[in-house]
Design a protein around this motif. Structure first.
Motif, PDB file in Angstrom:
ATOM      1  N   GLY A  58       0.699  -1.073  -0.002  1.00 40.38           N
ATOM      2  CA  GLY A  58      -0.191  -0.052   0.228  1.00 40.38           C
ATOM      3  C   GLY A  58       0.807   1.211   0.077  1.00 40.38           C
ATOM      4  N   GLY A  59       2.195   1.173  -0.243  1.00 37.40           N
ATOM      5  CA  GLY A  59       2.839   2.392  -0.445  1.00 37.40           C
ATOM      6  C   GLY A  59       4.389   2.115  -0.469  1.00 37.40           C
ATOM      7  N   LEU A  60       5.331   2.876  -0.593  1.00 34.92           N
ATOM      8  CA  LEU A  60       6.704   2.949  -0.726  1.00 34.92           C
ATOM      9  C   LEU A  60       7.418   2.332   0.433  1.00 34.92           C
ATOM     10  N   LEU A  61       8.477   1.322   0.437  1.00 34.98           N
ATOM     11  CA  LEU A  61       9.074   0.808   1.542  1.00 34.98           C
ATOM     12  C   LEU A  61      10.695   1.431   1.448  1.00 34.98           C
ATOM     13  N   CYS A  62      11.152   1.320   2.867  1.00 35.69           N
ATOM     14  CA  CYS A  62      12.559   1.611   2.714  1.00 35.69           C
ATOM     15  C   CYS A  62      13.184   0.295   2.968  1.00 35.69           C
ATOM     16  N   PRO A  63      14.546  -0.098   2.342  1.00 35.28           N
ATOM     17  CA  PRO A  63      15.001  -1.294   2.378  1.00 35.28           C
ATOM     18  C   PRO A  63      15.267  -1.827   3.944  1.00 35.28           C
ATOM     19  N   PRO A  64      14.695  -2.864   4.214  1.00 38.83           N
ATOM     20  CA  PRO A  64      14.750  -3.136   6.003  1.00 38.83           C
ATOM     21  C   PRO A  64      15.844  -3.052   6.633  1.00 38.83           C
ATOM     22  N   LEU A  65      17.254  -3.340   5.825  1.00 40.71           N
ATOM     23  CA  LEU A  65      18.192  -3.093   6.804  1.00 40.71           C
ATOM     24  C   LEU A  65      18.861  -1.727   6.941  1.00 40.71           C
ATOM     25  N   ALA A  66      18.126  -0.750   6.542  1.00 42.88           N
ATOM     26  CA  ALA A  66      18.414   0.878   6.564  1.00 42.88           C
ATOM     27  C   ALA A  66      17.368   1.796   6.985  1.00 42.88           C
ATOM     28  N   ALA A  67      16.418   1.219   7.926  1.00 42.06           N
ATOM     29  CA  ALA A  67      15.324   2.022   8.075  1.00 42.06           C
ATOM     30  C   ALA A  67      15.525   3.112   9.277  1.00 42.06           C
ATOM     31  N   TRP A  68      16.867   2.969   9.958  1.00 41.87           N
ATOM     32  CA  TRP A  68      17.229   4.194  10.648  1.00 41.87           C
ATOM     33  C   TRP A  68      18.269   5.038   9.993  1.00 41.87           C
ATOM     34  N   ASP A 214      20.722 -22.371  -6.820  1.00 44.42           N
ATOM     35  CA  ASP A 214      21.420 -21.222  -6.578  1.00 44.42           C
ATOM     36  C   ASP A 214      20.909 -19.916  -6.672  1.00 44.42           C
ATOM     37  N   LEU A 215      21.194 -19.089  -5.677  1.00 42.28           N
ATOM     38  CA  LEU A 215      20.192 -17.737  -5.775  1.00 42.28           C
ATOM     39  C   LEU A 215      20.935 -16.805  -6.863  1.00 42.28           C
ATOM     40  N   PRO A 216      20.312 -16.004  -7.689  1.00 40.74           N
ATOM     41  CA  PRO A 216      20.929 -15.370  -8.988  1.00 40.74           C
ATOM     42  C   PRO A 216      21.835 -14.301  -8.205  1.00 40.74           C
ATOM     43  N   ALA A 217      22.920 -14.227  -8.685  1.00 36.61           N
ATOM     44  CA  ALA A 217      24.053 -13.512  -8.014  1.00 36.61           C
ATOM     45  C   ALA A 217      23.880 -11.960  -8.211  1.00 36.61           C
ATOM     46  N   VAL A 218      24.012 -11.356  -7.061  1.00 37.70           N
ATOM     47  CA  VAL A 218      24.109  -9.606  -7.439  1.00 37.70           C
ATOM     48  C   VAL A 218      25.707  -9.180  -7.228  1.00 37.70           C
ATOM     49  N   VAL A 219      26.021  -8.386  -8.380  1.00 36.46           N
ATOM     50  CA  VAL A 219      27.419  -8.095  -8.410  1.00 36.46           C
ATOM     51  C   VAL A 219      27.517  -6.553  -8.276  1.00 36.46           C
ATOM     52  N   TYR A 267      24.119  -5.400   0.162  1.00 36.65           N
ATOM     53  CA  TYR A 267      24.384  -6.145  -1.007  1.00 36.65           C
ATOM     54  C   TYR A 267      23.904  -7.613  -0.765  1.00 36.65           C
ATOM     55  N   LEU A 268      24.235  -8.171   0.085  1.00 38.32           N
ATOM     56  CA  LEU A 268      23.641  -9.768   0.649  1.00 38.32           C
ATOM     57  C   LEU A 268      22.065  -9.554   0.700  1.00 38.32           C
ATOM     58  N   GLY A 269      21.685  -8.515   1.326  1.00 39.58           N
ATOM     59  CA  GLY A 269      20.206  -8.216   1.557  1.00 39.58           C
ATOM     60  C   GLY A 269      19.360  -8.062   0.281  1.00 39.58           C
ATOM     61  N   GLN A 270      20.108  -7.565  -0.703  1.00 43.23           N
ATOM     62  CA  GLN A 270      19.389  -7.347  -2.092  1.00 43.23           C
ATOM     63  C   GLN A 270      19.329  -8.822  -2.688  1.00 43.23           C
ATOM     64  N   LEU A 271      20.506  -9.372  -2.483  1.00 42.29           N
ATOM     65  CA  LEU A 271      20.410 -10.736  -2.980  1.00 42.29           C
ATOM     66  C   LEU A 271      19.202 -11.719  -2.592  1.00 42.29           C
ATOM     67  N   LEU A 272      18.989 -11.591  -1.127  1.00 45.37           N
ATOM     68  CA  LEU A 272      17.971 -12.430  -0.450  1.00 45.37           C
ATOM     69  C   LEU A 272      16.491 -11.667  -0.605  1.00 45.37           C
ATOM     70  N   LEU A 273      16.341 -10.575  -1.030  1.00 47.59           N
ATOM     71  CA  LEU A 273      15.080  -9.659  -1.050  1.00 47.59           C
ATOM     72  C   LEU A 273      14.722 -10.090  -2.766  1.00 47.59           C
ATOM     73  N   ASP A 274      15.669 -10.067  -3.658  1.00 48.42           N
ATOM     74  CA  ASP A 274      15.206 -10.341  -5.039  1.00 48.42           C
ATOM     75  C   ASP A 274      14.903 -11.755  -4.921  1.00 48.42           C
ATOM     76  N   PHE A 275      15.529 -12.660  -4.293  1.00 48.31           N
ATOM     77  CA  PHE A 275      15.105 -14.188  -4.186  1.00 48.31           C
ATOM     78  C   PHE A 275      13.814 -14.178  -3.638  1.00 48.31           C
ATOM     79  N   ALA A 276      13.438 -13.656  -2.453  1.00 46.66           N
ATOM     80  CA  ALA A 276      12.042 -13.833  -2.008  1.00 46.66           C
ATOM     81  C   ALA A 276      10.924 -13.162  -2.643  1.00 46.66           C
ATOM     82  N   GLY A 277      11.189 -12.118  -3.667  1.00 44.07           N
ATOM     83  CA  GLY A 277      10.305 -11.352  -4.413  1.00 44.07           C
ATOM     84  C   GLY A 277       9.321 -10.768  -3.482  1.00 44.07           C
TER      85      GLY A 277
END
Length: 356
Positions: A58-68, A214-219, A267-277
């Motif tokens: 229902g709205g924009l989110l902030c990446p969860p590892l950087a909410a502060w 494999d999780l699709p790599a993030v470079v 960067y690792l969080g992006q890898l996992l969030l991309d995989f979760a969808g």
């Protein structure tokens, strides 16, 4: 230096809690964009208001590892170490390095939310390192929104070491001589790297994932000091070892400025969030830092599915993840749990915390 660095005064800090501290402003769309831009993760949930409005959040989110966001550090700010709620009286002028963290993500960090955080010291202990004694400080951080909804819990480990012994050179000639040993990071000034376009990925279902996938790599990279400054500006943490080369070399004994541990976590969080969808849930993330990365390095975040399990009605996918540089070093590793929706299922947006 005493036989033990952990004095009775230090031991008495274990179990202490800080007063809850509210961020200076609510999460804004600009803050969410700045974080996404700094990590070059243009997930439309972070950068596209119309997309966020029509999503299940229902709205924009902030990446969860950087909410502060920490802002307005005082003049002379040391950058890390003891600059937090509990000042630990160590017998040396210690600088805190990121030893790793264990997160539980319990609800989305929404744009417009006021975030409060609170710390508790869980443990303080000593180990002998290759370069001398090390002190480990383990803290639990809890973040809540203005409604009291718990957004996340994190166990954070900081490692404190004695600074290099002996006189530190301060004359200009010595500083210049030391700086010539550091290579200028690529790319060349005329190279313009395009930003990735916002894109929604394909949603995985629990039934579609198998152990060993494999999780699709993030470079990311090649890393430059600009990456580190952009990250500092986005989250408000200007630790000097990440941007001030003379400080890093002459007062900390480092060969170069260092890529932020928190940035590598992203960067690792992006890898996992991309995989979760978008319909999945990034539930748990544990990471340890085992080495340093520097400007010039290209970093690759990778992972593999290690197990699948059902917990109640939900499908949990456990993963092992790692971050490597192109010099062949693995500088971070960890584990994570993703909840993937089963076919025809919609996952909740609030989760109960687990025991550590």
């Amino acid at each position: 230096m005493p036989d033990s660095l952990i004095t009775d005064e230090i031991k008495a800090l274990i179990g202490m809690e800080s007063e809850p501290e509210r961020n200076r402003f609510p999460i804004s769309a600009e803050m969410a964009y700045d974080v996404a831009d700094a990590i070059e993760d243009y997930n439309p949930l972070y950068v596209d208001p119309d997309y966020g409005e029509n999503s299940r959040f229902g709205g924009l989110l902030c990446p969860p590892l950087a909410a502060w966001k920490d802002i307005a550090p005082p003049i002379g700010y040391f950058g890390a170490g003891q600059e937090w709620h509990f000042e630990v009286p160590l017998p040396f002028n210690s600088y805190g390095l990121n030893g790793g963290s264990d997160w539980q993500f319990l609800a989305p960090a929404r744009v417009g939310s006021w975030i409060s955080r609170q710390f508790r010291i869980l443990d303080i202990f000593e180990k002998q390192g290759r370069s001398g004694p090390l002190v480990f400080i383990v803290r639990e951080e809890t973040q809540r929104d203005q409604h009291g909804q718990e957004l996340s819990r994190a166990r954070r480990v900081s490692i404190h070491r004695a600074l290099p012994a002996g006189e530190q050179p301060t004359d200009v000639a010595q500083v210049a001589a030391d700086l010539t040993t550091v290579a200028v990071a690529p790319p060349n000034p005329e190279v313009i790297l395009p930003k990735p376009e916002p894109a929604a990925g394909t949603q995985r279902r629990f039934e579609d994932v198998a152990v060993g996938d494999d999780l699709p790599a993030v470079v990311k990279g090649p890393m430059t000091t600009t990456h580190l400054i952009r990250w500092a500006a986005a989250n408000g943490n200007y630790a000097r070892i990440h941007w001030d080369l003379p400080f890093a070399q002459l007062t900390q004994g480092l060969p170069n400025v260092v890529v932020n541990g928190s940035l590598k976590n992203q960067y690792l969080g992006q890898l996992l969030l991309d995989f979760a969808g978008e319909e999945g849930w990034f539930k748990r993330f544990y990471v340890e830092h085992r080495g340093m990365d520097f400007p010039g390095d290209t970093l690759t975040a990778s992972g593999i599915v290690t197990s699948k399990r059902e917990v109640g009605d939900y499908g949990y996918v456990d993963c092992a993840v790692a971050l490597r540089n192109d010099r062949g070093d693995q500088t971070a590793s960890g584990t994570a749990t993703i909840v993937l929706p089963k076919r025809g299922q919609e996952l909740p947006l609030a989760w109960e915390a687990e025991a550590w």
